[in-house]
Design a protein around this motif. Sequence first.
Motif, short mmCIF file in Angstrom:
data_model
loop_
_atom_site.label_atom_id
_atom_site.label_comp_id
_atom_site.label_asym_id
_atom_site.label_seq_id
_atom_site.Cartn_x
_atom_site.Cartn_y
_atom_site.Cartn_z
N ARG A 60 0.87 -1.18 0.00
CA ARG A 60 0.00 0.00 0.00
C ARG A 60 0.90 1.22 0.00
N TYR A 61 0.50 2.26 -0.72
CA TYR A 61 1.28 3.49 -0.71
C TYR A 61 0.36 4.66 -0.39
N ALA A 62 1.00 5.73 0.05
CA ALA A 62 0.27 6.95 0.36
C ALA A 62 1.12 8.14 -0.07
N TYR A 63 0.54 9.01 -0.87
CA TYR A 63 1.22 10.22 -1.29
C TYR A 63 1.00 11.30 -0.24
N ALA A 64 1.85 12.31 -0.24
CA ALA A 64 1.71 13.43 0.68
C ALA A 64 0.35 14.12 0.51
N SER A 65 -0.23 14.03 -0.68
CA SER A 65 -1.53 14.64 -0.96
C SER A 65 -2.67 13.91 -0.26
N GLY A 66 -2.37 12.71 0.25
CA GLY A 66 -3.41 11.90 0.88
C GLY A 66 -3.93 10.79 -0.02
N ARG A 67 -3.58 10.82 -1.29
CA ARG A 67 -4.02 9.76 -2.20
C ARG A 67 -3.32 8.46 -1.83
N THR A 68 -4.07 7.38 -1.81
CA THR A 68 -3.52 6.07 -1.47
C THR A 68 -3.85 5.07 -2.57
N GLY A 69 -3.16 3.97 -2.55
CA GLY A 69 -3.42 2.92 -3.53
C GLY A 69 -2.62 1.69 -3.20
N HIS A 70 -2.57 0.78 -4.15
CA HIS A 70 -1.80 -0.45 -3.98
C HIS A 70 -1.08 -0.74 -5.28
N ALA A 71 0.01 -1.49 -5.17
CA ALA A 71 0.79 -1.87 -6.35
C ALA A 71 1.52 -3.16 -6.04
N ALA A 72 2.10 -3.72 -7.08
CA ALA A 72 2.92 -4.92 -6.91
C ALA A 72 4.17 -4.58 -6.11
N ALA A 73 4.49 -5.39 -5.12
CA ALA A 73 5.68 -5.15 -4.30
C ALA A 73 6.96 -5.49 -5.06
N LEU A 142 5.33 7.92 -1.16
CA LEU A 142 6.30 8.89 -1.67
C LEU A 142 6.66 9.91 -0.60
N ARG A 143 5.91 9.89 0.51
CA ARG A 143 6.29 10.76 1.62
C ARG A 143 7.72 10.49 2.04
N ALA A 144 8.20 9.28 1.85
CA ALA A 144 9.57 8.95 2.22
C ALA A 144 10.55 9.80 1.41
N ARG A 145 10.27 10.02 0.16
CA ARG A 145 11.14 10.83 -0.69
C ARG A 145 10.95 12.31 -0.40
N GLU A 146 9.84 12.65 0.25
CA GLU A 146 9.55 14.04 0.57
C GLU A 146 9.90 14.35 2.03
N GLY A 147 10.61 13.44 2.68
CA GLY A 147 11.03 13.66 4.05
C GLY A 147 10.07 13.12 5.09
N GLY A 148 9.01 12.44 4.68
CA GLY A 148 8.05 11.88 5.63
C GLY A 148 8.41 10.47 6.01
N ASP A 149 7.61 9.89 6.84
CA ASP A 149 7.83 8.53 7.34
C ASP A 149 7.09 7.54 6.45
N PRO A 150 7.81 6.69 5.68
CA PRO A 150 7.13 5.77 4.78
C PRO A 150 6.38 4.67 5.51
N THR A 151 6.63 4.49 6.81
CA THR A 151 5.94 3.43 7.53
C THR A 151 4.70 3.92 8.25
#
Length: 155
Positions: A60-73, A142-151
């Motif tokens: 599962r992923y979450a963008y800083a904008s709040g959009r979430t989704g899923h993708a192949a790991a 992508l918050r991880a790339r923007e300085g946020g906590d990816p977990t």
Amino acid sequence: MAADPQRTTWTDADPRAFVAAVARPARRRDAETLLALMERTTGQPPRMFGTSIVGFGEYRYAYASGRTGHAAAAGFSPRAAASVVYLSDGVETHADALARLGTHTTGVGCLYLKDLAQVDLGVLAEIVAASYAALTAGTYGLRAREGGDPTSAPR
């Protein structure tokens, strides 16, 4: 703001039939190798993610904008120019291993391989395993790339 539907998602298509239908013999051979390598490395069965990506596991992923989704790991696609291995945790994360891999090019989250005979498959398995582990350890965004906590949980 209404959420946009996710464009690419899991399908019921047969990934082995997809690989068997790859037109170029060298690309098909590489796709067969990648299918076996990723299935062994992730411990997950292959599934089609969209029409041209063979995926393994899910995150599962979450963008800083709040959009979430899923993708192949973990996943790959046998494209015309090269086989693409998706590294959604970013190729920069794997710089040391990529230096030992062999002939390849990269994008932000893509590893392009024109011929698997020119790469060290053990190193490739190491990269896939590390990326898969990072992505399945928790919600990654992508918050991880923007300085946020990816977990952290998606908003």
